[in-house]
Design an enzyme around this catalytic site. Structure first.
Site, short mmCIF file in Angstrom:
data_model
loop_
_atom_site.label_atom_id
_atom_site.label_comp_id
_atom_site.label_asym_id
_atom_site.label_seq_id
_atom_site.Cartn_x
_atom_site.Cartn_y
_atom_site.Cartn_z
N HIS A 140 -2.42 1.95 0.68
CA HIS A 140 -3.29 1.21 1.56
C HIS A 140 -2.35 0.76 2.84
CE1 HIS A 140 -5.96 1.73 -2.03
NE2 HIS A 140 -6.98 1.73 -1.18
N SER A 155 3.62 -4.02 5.10
CA SER A 155 4.47 -3.35 4.03
C SER A 155 5.10 -2.06 4.59
CB SER A 155 3.69 -3.01 2.74
OG SER A 155 2.46 -2.21 2.90
N ASP A 177 -2.36 -1.49 -2.81
CA ASP A 177 -2.67 -2.91 -2.24
C ASP A 177 -4.13 -2.69 -1.52
OD1 ASP A 177 -2.93 -5.29 -0.94
OD2 ASP A 177 -1.58 -4.62 0.61
#
Length: 305
Positions: free
Chosen positions: A42, A100, A179
């Site tokens: 994600h 991320s 996530d």
């Protein structure tokens, strides 16, 4: 569900915990010459404008990155994390926060591979656009890729499903970050199923799951379900910054659960978490938990802080 936009929450205390752990896992992976694959189920948009409409609406970054920005006493792991954030803000003003994928790209080596999934159409497009800009900037600086193959691949799709086709990776080394938004309560069940399937396909991979700590059954039981999966050890860390509100709204606490963690992660967090609690904590409800162990079946014990 496609209503969730991480830009509303960029740079908050949960992001600090998540990206701190992510960066330390990647730096550990870098210690071996063998290339590895980073998979983000994600991925989000990759980069977030803290002065944009989304992030500025609730200014959640004030509970996280803002409290660390001007600190001069950061422990080494936090300083390494802040170096990634500040590299995105060369003017010295806090304007952008790395998601991320950007954190991973900043730490990983040229021979390593990133595989990024994002289902939301707008965020998927933003993710691709942001990496195109980064590649164009690198080219302007004379930086050219010297290894064969596509280093970064972005797919608009379901990361839970897309992960299956990537395991095991060719190099037999991988870090997977899971996530999801957890707006749909079925995400909790899907996370457990996904990690269970991934460990079956590739038992030695490192799997990191971010989750919110909420007063709902699915959230409270998720770590216990993850502990039951067979792996070469697990680690669970949570960070709380305030006392939960009486109405139950708002995110006051979150956690990172890691299967097959490096041995260096637990002692690092044991030293670091008190600093995070002191720096990010808003009231007497601030605190942390840190536990590690093996699967329930082997029952080699659990250590709690």
């Amino acid at each position: 569900m496609l209503s969730y936009r991480h830009a509303f929450h960029a740079g908050n205390h949960a992001d600090v915990l998540k990206h701190l752990v992510q960066i330390q896992l990647l730096k550990y992976m870098n210690q071996k010459d063998t290339p590895y694959m980073y998979i983000d189920t994600h991925a989000g948009a990759g980069v977030y404008a803290l002065d944009g409409n989304y992030a500025a609406k609730n200014a959640e970054f004030e509970t996280g990155i803002s409290k660390l920005w001007d600190r001069k006493d950061l422990p080494v792991p936090l300083a390494e994390y802040m170096q990634v954030v500040k590299a995105l803000n060369p003017s010295g003003k806090m304007r952008y926060y790395p998601g991320s994928p950007y954190c991973a790209d900043s730490i990983m080596r040229e021979q390593d591979r990133l595989r990024l999934f994002e289902l939301h159409p707008a965020d998927s497009k933003n993710l691709a656009d942001n990496f195109r800009k980064l590649e164009a900037h690198a080219a302007e600086q004379g930086q050219r890729q010297t290894v064969r193959g596509k280093r970064i691949m972005i797919e608009r799709g379901n990361g839970f499903q897309g992960l299956k086709a990537l395991l095991p990776p060719p190099s037999r080394r991988a870090l997977v970050l899971i996530d999801p938004p957890y707006e749909d309560k079925t995400d909790y069940r899907t996370v457990v199923q996904t990690v269970s399937d991934a460990l079956t396909r590739f038992a030695t991979g490192t799997y990191a799951v971010w989750y919110p700590v909420l007063n709902r059954l699915e959230s409270r039981t998720l770590p216990e379900k993850l502990k039951r999966l067979t792996a070469n050890g697990w680690l669970n860390v949570t960070l709380s910054v305030t006392t939960p509100s009486p109405d139950g709204f708002g995110l006051h606490s979150s956690g990172m659960f890691v299967h097959n963690p490096p041995w260096t992660l637990e002692p690092m967090l044991r030293e670091l978490m008190p600093y995070l609690v002191k720096t990010l904590g808003g009231d007497s409800g601030a605190g942390f938990t840190l536990e590690s162990g093996q699967t329930v079946a082997t029952n080699t014990g659990t250590r709690r802080v």
